[in-house]
Design a protein around this motif. Structure first.
Motif, short mmCIF file in Angstrom:
data_model
loop_
_atom_site.label_atom_id
_atom_site.label_comp_id
_atom_site.label_asym_id
_atom_site.label_seq_id
_atom_site.Cartn_x
_atom_site.Cartn_y
_atom_site.Cartn_z
N GLY A 294 -31.05 -4.19 -63.14
CA GLY A 294 -31.43 -2.86 -63.60
C GLY A 294 -32.11 -2.86 -64.95
N GLY A 295 -31.81 -3.86 -65.76
CA GLY A 295 -32.38 -3.90 -67.10
C GLY A 295 -33.33 -5.05 -67.36
N HIS A 296 -33.37 -6.03 -66.44
CA HIS A 296 -34.17 -7.23 -66.68
C HIS A 296 -34.87 -7.65 -65.39
CE1 HIS A 296 -31.96 -7.60 -70.46
NE2 HIS A 296 -30.87 -7.37 -69.75
N CYS A 297 -36.06 -8.21 -65.55
CA CYS A 297 -36.81 -8.72 -64.40
C CYS A 297 -37.76 -9.79 -64.91
CB CYS A 297 -37.57 -7.58 -63.71
SG CYS A 297 -38.14 -8.01 -62.06
N ILE B 147 -43.66 -5.75 -67.42
CA ILE B 147 -44.35 -5.18 -68.57
C ILE B 147 -43.93 -3.73 -68.80
CG2 ILE B 147 -46.32 -6.71 -68.31
CD1 ILE B 147 -47.86 -4.45 -67.01
N ASP B 148 -43.09 -3.19 -67.90
CA ASP B 148 -42.59 -1.83 -68.08
C ASP B 148 -41.16 -1.72 -67.56
OD1 ASP B 148 -43.23 -1.54 -65.18
OD2 ASP B 148 -45.28 -1.27 -65.88
N ASP B 149 -40.98 -1.21 -66.36
CA ASP B 149 -39.63 -1.02 -65.81
C ASP B 149 -39.14 -2.27 -65.11
OD1 ASP B 149 -39.81 1.58 -66.67
OD2 ASP B 149 -40.37 2.39 -64.72
N LEU C 19 -48.19 2.45 -50.29
CA LEU C 19 -47.80 2.34 -51.70
C LEU C 19 -48.43 1.09 -52.30
CD1 LEU C 19 -44.00 3.33 -51.69
CD2 LEU C 19 -45.95 4.70 -52.49
N PRO C 20 -48.74 1.12 -53.60
CA PRO C 20 -49.41 -0.03 -54.24
C PRO C 20 -48.46 -1.21 -54.45
CG PRO C 20 -48.85 1.62 -55.87
CD PRO C 20 -48.52 2.23 -54.54
N ARG C 21 -49.07 -2.38 -54.62
CA ARG C 21 -48.35 -3.60 -55.02
C ARG C 21 -48.88 -3.97 -56.40
NH1 ARG C 21 -46.91 -1.57 -50.20
NH2 ARG C 21 -45.86 -3.09 -48.82
N PRO C 22 -48.26 -3.46 -57.47
CA PRO C 22 -48.80 -3.66 -58.83
C PRO C 22 -48.96 -5.13 -59.19
CG PRO C 22 -47.07 -2.00 -58.83
CD PRO C 22 -47.06 -2.63 -57.47
N LEU C 23 -50.12 -5.46 -59.77
CA LEU C 23 -50.47 -6.78 -60.28
C LEU C 23 -50.61 -7.84 -59.18
CD1 LEU C 23 -48.20 -7.04 -63.48
CD2 LEU C 23 -50.48 -6.07 -63.25
N PHE D 153 -43.45 -2.06 -62.37
CA PHE D 153 -42.89 -1.16 -61.35
C PHE D 153 -43.02 0.31 -61.72
CE2 PHE D 153 -40.59 -5.18 -60.87
CZ PHE D 153 -40.85 -5.44 -59.54
N SER D 154 -43.52 0.61 -62.92
CA SER D 154 -43.65 2.00 -63.34
C SER D 154 -44.63 2.77 -62.45
CB SER D 154 -44.12 2.06 -64.79
OG SER D 154 -44.26 3.40 -65.21
N GLY D 155 -45.81 2.19 -62.19
CA GLY D 155 -46.79 2.86 -61.34
C GLY D 155 -46.31 3.02 -59.91
N LEU D 156 -45.60 2.02 -59.40
CA LEU D 156 -45.05 2.09 -58.05
C LEU D 156 -44.03 3.21 -57.95
CD1 LEU D 156 -44.62 1.04 -55.19
CD2 LEU D 156 -43.14 -0.75 -56.15
N LYS D 157 -43.21 3.34 -58.98
CA LYS D 157 -42.22 4.42 -59.02
C LYS D 157 -42.90 5.79 -58.99
CE LYS D 157 -40.26 5.07 -62.94
NZ LYS D 157 -39.45 4.82 -64.18
N THR D 158 -43.98 5.92 -59.76
CA THR D 158 -44.73 7.18 -59.78
C THR D 158 -45.37 7.46 -58.42
OG1 THR D 158 -45.19 6.91 -62.13
CG2 THR D 158 -46.61 8.42 -60.90
N ALA D 159 -45.91 6.43 -57.78
CA ALA D 159 -46.54 6.60 -56.47
C ALA D 159 -45.51 7.06 -55.44
CB ALA D 159 -47.18 5.29 -56.03
#
Length: 340
Positions: free
Chosen positions: A140-143, A161-163, A200-204, A214-220
């Motif tokens: 939840g806090g690290h990836c 780089i984000d979530d 849904l997108p696959r970021p990067l 994962f921030s953009g994926l969450k928004t999508a």
């Protein structure tokens, strides 16, 4: 050798006792975890102040329960290990001060353990995985992808780089009104859904390196959900399945890159952290390792989420090599593996 471990970095109050033993099945003498789910459920996430207060209330009885389960006393311990960071500062402080008090009163060696190193060494506790190996730490806090070269020597190949993936799971689950913690509930819903219904997108994906996003994926996923003013249960299941597949696809793509970035060949690819309990992720990583000629290792689910056995084991590995910590060490809310 017997080591007492304490873990209070987030919302699990945990105490464990491990021993040096040739058989991994005989190493954990006690592993008690008090989960604070009920305290944080109404808020949809961990409230640091409530977590710290709960640690204060439950750490002593959790300690007593662990000793009772192992049929041991505090005097039987060879050293006291505790999470000193990274984590929520209030919770870390509760565990750290308790461990220091025990070490001083008992005149036992003291070991301040990095929470991430606890996760990183868990496959050695459960499966005797030899150094070096490739680690996907996903929670939840690290990836991050880490080349675990030896005790204390960690090369981070890429990170979010984000979530973190676990945070994205929980936030999307909260959007769909699943009970907290949302990750397991979303995984259960995804089992009944169509993972190809939505796009849904696959970021990067395909980019150099193995950083994650994962921030953009969450928004999508939120935008897809908002298209359904009154979603049916099947709509929710399909969104959950589509989102889960997008996260797993992203992790697999980045894992392929991480394997190519290793400084030396490894035989094992291991996964650790709370999201490592996700069965779809485990299955896809196992398939990837089969293609790459690597042995895939996933610790038991009870050792994937936050627990004190991993802290005690990290303490045992360090103590076995002569390491101890100064009682003057303070809590570290941020403490990257590379600082070790």
């Amino acid at each position: 050798m017997k080591i007492l471990g304490i873990e209070t970095s987030c919302d699990e109050t945990a105490v464990a006792i491990v021993q040096a033993h040739a058989d991994p099945a005989q190493r954990i003498l006690a592993n008690v975890v008090f989960s604070q789910i009920e305290q944080h459920q109404d808020y949809g996430g961990v409230v640091p102040e409530l977590a710290a207060r709960a640690h204060l209330e439950y750490l002593s009885p959790t300690l007593q329960q662990a000793l009772k389960h192992a049929h041991l006393s505090l005097e039987d311990m060879d050293a006291i290990a505790v999470t000193a960071g990274p984590g929520l500062i209030g919770g870390v402080l509760v565990g750290l001060m308790t461990a220091k008090a025990l070490a001083m009163a008992l005149r036992k060696p003291f070991l301040a353990i990095n929470h991430l190193e606890g996760h990183a060494l868990t496959p050695r506790l459960s499966h005797d995985v030899p150094f070096p190996y490739l680690l996907l730490l996903v929670s939840g806090g690290h990836c991050q992808f880490v080349e675990v070269q030896s005790l204390g020597r960690y090369r981070v190949l890429g990170s979010t780089i984000d979530d973190a993936a676990g945070e994205a799971f929980d936030k999307v689950a909260q959007l769909m009104n699943f009970d907290y913690p949302g990750g397991p509930a979303l995984e259960k819903a995804a089992q009944q859904g169509n993972p190809k219904r939505f796009d849904l997108p696959r970021p990067l994906k395909g980019r150099p390196g193995c950083d994650l996003s994962f921030s953009g994926l969450k928004t999508a996923a939120r935008m897809v959900f908002q298209n359904f003013p009154h979603p049916t249960p099947q709509d929710i299941n399909d969104i959950a399945a589509t989102f889960q597949l997008a996260v797993v696809d992203s992790l697999i793509n980045r894992a392929e890159h991480a394997i190519q970035m290793l400084s030396a060949p490894v035989d094992h690819f291991v996964v650790a952290g709370g999201v490592a309990a996700n069965q779809t992720l485990r299955g896809q990583l196992s398939t990837l390792c089969g293609r790459q000629g690597l042995t895939f290792v996933a610790p038991p689910i009870s050792l994937c989420t936050d627990n004190a056995a991993m802290i005690a084991w990290a303490g045992l590995e360090r103590f076995s090599l002569g390491y101890t910590s100064d009682l003057g060490i303070g809590p570290r809310p941020r403490w990257p593996l590379t600082d070790l």
